[in-house]
Design a protein around this motif. Structure first.
Motif, PDB file in Angstrom:
ATOM      1  N   SER A  15      -4.279  -5.425 -16.232  1.00  0.00           N
ATOM      2  CA  SER A  15      -4.225  -4.010 -15.875  1.00  0.00           C
ATOM      3  C   SER A  15      -4.591  -3.133 -17.072  1.00  0.00           C
ATOM      4  CB  SER A  15      -2.825  -3.637 -15.374  1.00  0.00           C
ATOM      5  OG  SER A  15      -2.491  -4.382 -14.218  1.00  0.00           O
ATOM      6  N   TYR A  16      -4.799  -1.861 -16.785  1.00  0.00           N
ATOM      7  CA  TYR A  16      -5.062  -0.825 -17.798  1.00  0.00           C
ATOM      8  C   TYR A  16      -6.326  -1.041 -18.638  1.00  0.00           C
ATOM      9  CZ  TYR A  16      -0.384   0.963 -16.725  1.00  0.00           C
ATOM     10  OH  TYR A  16       0.719   1.481 -16.093  1.00  0.00           O
ATOM     11  N   PRO A  17      -7.434  -1.493 -18.041  1.00  0.00           N
ATOM     12  CA  PRO A  17      -8.678  -1.495 -18.825  1.00  0.00           C
ATOM     13  C   PRO A  17      -9.108  -0.050 -19.076  1.00  0.00           C
ATOM     14  CG  PRO A  17      -9.163  -1.907 -16.521  1.00  0.00           C
ATOM     15  CD  PRO A  17      -7.661  -1.911 -16.643  1.00  0.00           C
ATOM     16  N   THR A  18      -9.877   0.180 -20.117  1.00  0.00           N
ATOM     17  CA  THR A  18     -10.392   1.521 -20.383  1.00  0.00           C
ATOM     18  C   THR A  18     -11.726   1.701 -19.659  1.00  0.00           C
ATOM     19  OG1 THR A  18     -11.476   0.759 -22.407  1.00  0.00           O
ATOM     20  CG2 THR A  18      -9.255   1.663 -22.631  1.00  0.00           C
ATOM     21  N   PHE A  19     -11.974   2.937 -19.194  1.00  0.00           N
ATOM     22  CA  PHE A  19     -13.217   3.231 -18.475  1.00  0.00           C
ATOM     23  C   PHE A  19     -13.469   4.740 -18.498  1.00  0.00           C
ATOM     24  CE2 PHE A  19      -9.704   3.209 -15.472  1.00  0.00           C
ATOM     25  CZ  PHE A  19      -9.912   4.335 -14.692  1.00  0.00           C
ATOM     26  N   GLN A  20     -14.706   5.107 -18.205  1.00  0.00           N
ATOM     27  CA  GLN A  20     -15.131   6.495 -18.155  1.00  0.00           C
ATOM     28  C   GLN A  20     -14.582   7.167 -16.888  1.00  0.00           C
ATOM     29  OE1 GLN A  20     -17.091   8.719 -19.935  1.00  0.00           O
ATOM     30  NE2 GLN A  20     -16.928  10.208 -18.284  1.00  0.00           N
ATOM     31  N   PRO A  21     -13.906   8.323 -17.014  1.00  0.00           N
ATOM     32  CA  PRO A  21     -13.478   9.023 -15.788  1.00  0.00           C
ATOM     33  C   PRO A  21     -14.690   9.460 -14.969  1.00  0.00           C
ATOM     34  CG  PRO A  21     -13.086  10.394 -17.738  1.00  0.00           C
ATOM     35  CD  PRO A  21     -13.496   9.048 -18.231  1.00  0.00           C
ATOM     36  N   HIS A  22     -14.593   9.296 -13.654  1.00  0.00           N
ATOM     37  CA  HIS A  22     -15.747   9.581 -12.804  1.00  0.00           C
ATOM     38  C   HIS A  22     -15.340   9.692 -11.347  1.00  0.00           C
ATOM     39  CE1 HIS A  22     -15.189   5.193 -12.627  1.00  0.00           C
ATOM     40  NE2 HIS A  22     -15.631   5.309 -11.372  1.00  0.00           N
ATOM     41  N   VAL A  23     -16.198  10.321 -10.566  1.00  0.00           N
ATOM     42  CA  VAL A  23     -16.134  10.285  -9.110  1.00  0.00           C
ATOM     43  C   VAL A  23     -17.263   9.367  -8.652  1.00  0.00           C
ATOM     44  CG1 VAL A  23     -16.413  11.590  -6.962  1.00  0.00           C
ATOM     45  CG2 VAL A  23     -15.242  12.650  -8.911  1.00  0.00           C
ATOM     46  N   THR A  24     -16.943   8.324  -7.896  1.00  0.00           N
ATOM     47  CA  THR A  24     -17.996   7.438  -7.386  1.00  0.00           C
ATOM     48  C   THR A  24     -18.700   8.118  -6.222  1.00  0.00           C
ATOM     49  OG1 THR A  24     -16.831   5.429  -8.078  1.00  0.00           O
ATOM     50  CG2 THR A  24     -18.515   5.192  -6.359  1.00  0.00           C
ATOM     51  N   LEU A  25     -19.987   8.378  -6.419  1.00  0.00           N
ATOM     52  CA  LEU A  25     -20.799   9.048  -5.406  1.00  0.00           C
ATOM     53  C   LEU A  25     -21.420   8.052  -4.435  1.00  0.00           C
ATOM     54  CD1 LEU A  25     -22.266  11.582  -4.295  1.00  0.00           C
ATOM     55  CD2 LEU A  25     -24.020  11.196  -6.058  1.00  0.00           C
ATOM     56  N   ALA A  26     -21.830   6.895  -4.947  1.00  0.00           N
ATOM     57  CA  ALA A  26     -22.471   5.875  -4.109  1.00  0.00           C
ATOM     58  C   ALA A  26     -22.373   4.532  -4.809  1.00  0.00           C
ATOM     59  CB  ALA A  26     -23.941   6.227  -3.851  1.00  0.00           C
ATOM     60  N   SER A  27     -22.490   3.456  -4.038  1.00  0.00           N
ATOM     61  CA  SER A  27     -22.512   2.114  -4.631  1.00  0.00           C
ATOM     62  C   SER A  27     -23.365   1.198  -3.768  1.00  0.00           C
ATOM     63  CB  SER A  27     -21.090   1.555  -4.769  1.00  0.00           C
ATOM     64  OG  SER A  27     -20.500   1.383  -3.495  1.00  0.00           O
ATOM     65  N   PHE A  28     -23.981   0.226  -4.424  1.00  0.00           N
ATOM     66  CA  PHE A  28     -24.805  -0.734  -3.708  1.00  0.00           C
ATOM     67  C   PHE A  28     -24.887  -2.024  -4.524  1.00  0.00           C
ATOM     68  CE2 PHE A  28     -27.621   1.530  -6.473  1.00  0.00           C
ATOM     69  CZ  PHE A  28     -27.549   2.870  -6.088  1.00  0.00           C
ATOM     70  N   PRO A  29     -25.182  -3.154  -3.879  1.00  0.00           N
ATOM     71  CA  PRO A  29     -25.252  -4.428  -4.596  1.00  0.00           C
ATOM     72  C   PRO A  29     -26.314  -4.388  -5.691  1.00  0.00           C
ATOM     73  CG  PRO A  29     -25.257  -4.771  -2.219  1.00  0.00           C
ATOM     74  CD  PRO A  29     -25.451  -3.311  -2.437  1.00  0.00           C
ATOM     75  N   SER A  30     -26.036  -5.062  -6.788  1.00  0.00           N
ATOM     76  CA  SER A  30     -26.995  -5.113  -7.897  1.00  0.00           C
ATOM     77  C   SER A  30     -28.341  -5.678  -7.444  1.00  0.00           C
ATOM     78  CB  SER A  30     -26.443  -5.972  -9.037  1.00  0.00           C
ATOM     79  OG  SER A  30     -25.233  -5.432  -9.513  1.00  0.00           O
ATOM     80  N   THR A  31     -28.297  -6.589  -6.474  1.00  0.00           N
ATOM     81  CA  THR A  31     -29.527  -7.243  -6.017  1.00  0.00           C
ATOM     82  C   THR A  31     -30.437  -6.304  -5.225  1.00  0.00           C
ATOM     83  OG1 THR A  31     -28.306  -8.059  -4.092  1.00  0.00           O
ATOM     84  CG2 THR A  31     -28.537  -9.557  -5.974  1.00  0.00           C
ATOM     85  N   SER A  32     -29.873  -5.189  -4.751  1.00  0.00           N
ATOM     86  CA  SER A  32     -30.695  -4.248  -3.980  1.00  0.00           C
ATOM     87  C   SER A  32     -30.654  -2.844  -4.568  1.00  0.00           C
ATOM     88  CB  SER A  32     -30.244  -4.228  -2.516  1.00  0.00           C
ATOM     89  OG  SER A  32     -28.874  -3.868  -2.422  1.00  0.00           O
ATOM     90  N   THR A  33     -30.452  -2.756  -5.877  1.00  0.00           N
ATOM     91  CA  THR A  33     -30.435  -1.459  -6.539  1.00  0.00           C
ATOM     92  C   THR A  33     -31.829  -0.831  -6.516  1.00  0.00           C
ATOM     93  OG1 THR A  33     -28.642  -2.135  -8.016  1.00  0.00           O
ATOM     94  CG2 THR A  33     -29.984  -0.260  -8.712  1.00  0.00           C
ATOM     95  N   PRO A  34     -31.957   0.397  -6.022  1.00  0.00           N
ATOM     96  CA  PRO A  34     -33.270   1.052  -6.030  1.00  0.00           C
ATOM     97  C   PRO A  34     -33.734   1.304  -7.462  1.00  0.00           C
ATOM     98  CG  PRO A  34     -31.690   2.214  -4.611  1.00  0.00           C
ATOM     99  CD  PRO A  34     -30.914   1.225  -5.412  1.00  0.00           C
ATOM    100  N   PRO A  35     -35.026   1.459  -7.682  1.00  0.00           N
ATOM    101  CA  PRO A  35     -35.525   1.805  -9.012  1.00  0.00           C
ATOM    102  C   PRO A  35     -34.913   3.120  -9.485  1.00  0.00           C
ATOM    103  CG  PRO A  35     -37.336   1.215  -7.544  1.00  0.00           C
ATOM    104  CD  PRO A  35     -36.103   1.317  -6.695  1.00  0.00           C
TER     105      PRO A  35
END
Length: 200
Positions: free
Chosen positions: A34-54
């Motif tokens: 638990s408690y990893p550090t990360f950038q505060p953010h609002v996730t707007l969208a997500s998709f699999p790495s294998t189908s990431t658009p350019p």
């Protein structure tokens, strides 16, 4: 988790929010998952790495989707809530403004992807493993006992006392300045930022 688009605060508000996010960092040695550090953010969208658009397609979609919202995307704090998922352990629920709703819908439509953004919009304050779920209550309780949360009477909203020592402010919103494209495969602290798209 794949590739995600993050709406992020500017550097100053990022630093302010991180003082809240570090509330129980001293307990991290007791909860290694638990408690990893990360950038505060609002996730707007997500998709699999294998189908990431350019990146060029992502930039074009965001630019087109912003429309009249460019430079005017306030992220207003609605409440601080406890969730039931690692990525939504304790989070700031964000007021769903017409601008955020339109941006969300338009980005997904232009990229041709199905929305997969639970509890949109929100800003997570910590990630806590399900095995340590009781920590979620402790984190929020520590914020309350420390006088870090103020519910704004008469209106929908909440403010967070961000900062350290004498250098603190009540923060009830931030203005989005960039949308980041992040690769979120693997452990949280190995996530990488692929691109930063100015929106202000």
């Amino acid at each position: 988790m794949g590739t995600t688009l993050w709406i992020v605060p500017d550097e100053q508000d990022t630093k302010r929010l991180k003082t809240i996010m570090r509330t129980r960092q001293g307990e991290r040695h007791n909860f290694p998952s638990s408690y990893p550090t990360f950038q505060p953010h609002v996730t707007l969208a997500s998709f699999p790495s294998t189908s990431t658009p350019p990146t060029s397609d992502i930039r074009a979609a965001i630019d087109s989707a912003l429309g009249q919202s460019r430079g005017n995307l306030p992220i207003k704090f609605k409440s601080v809530d406890i969730g039931t998922h690692f990525y939504r352990s304790v989070y700031i629920a964000i007021t769903l403004t017409p601008e955020l709703l339109a941006l969300h819908g338009n980005v997904h439509a232009k990229l041709g992807i199905e929305p997969k953004t639970p509890a949109y919009p929100h800003v997570s304050l910590c990630y806590i493993d399900d095995a340590d779920a009781a920590e979620r209550e402790r984190f929020l309780e520590e914020l309350k006992k420390g006088g870090k949360i103020r519910y704004d009477g008469g209106t929908e909203g909440v403010s967070l006392r961000c900062g350290e020592g004498e250098d603190w402010v009540w923060l009830r919103e931030f203005r989005a300045r960039e949308i980041w494209v992040a690769n979120c495969d693997g452990p949280v602290e190995s996530w990488t930022v692929l691109d930063k798209i100015p929106i202000a």
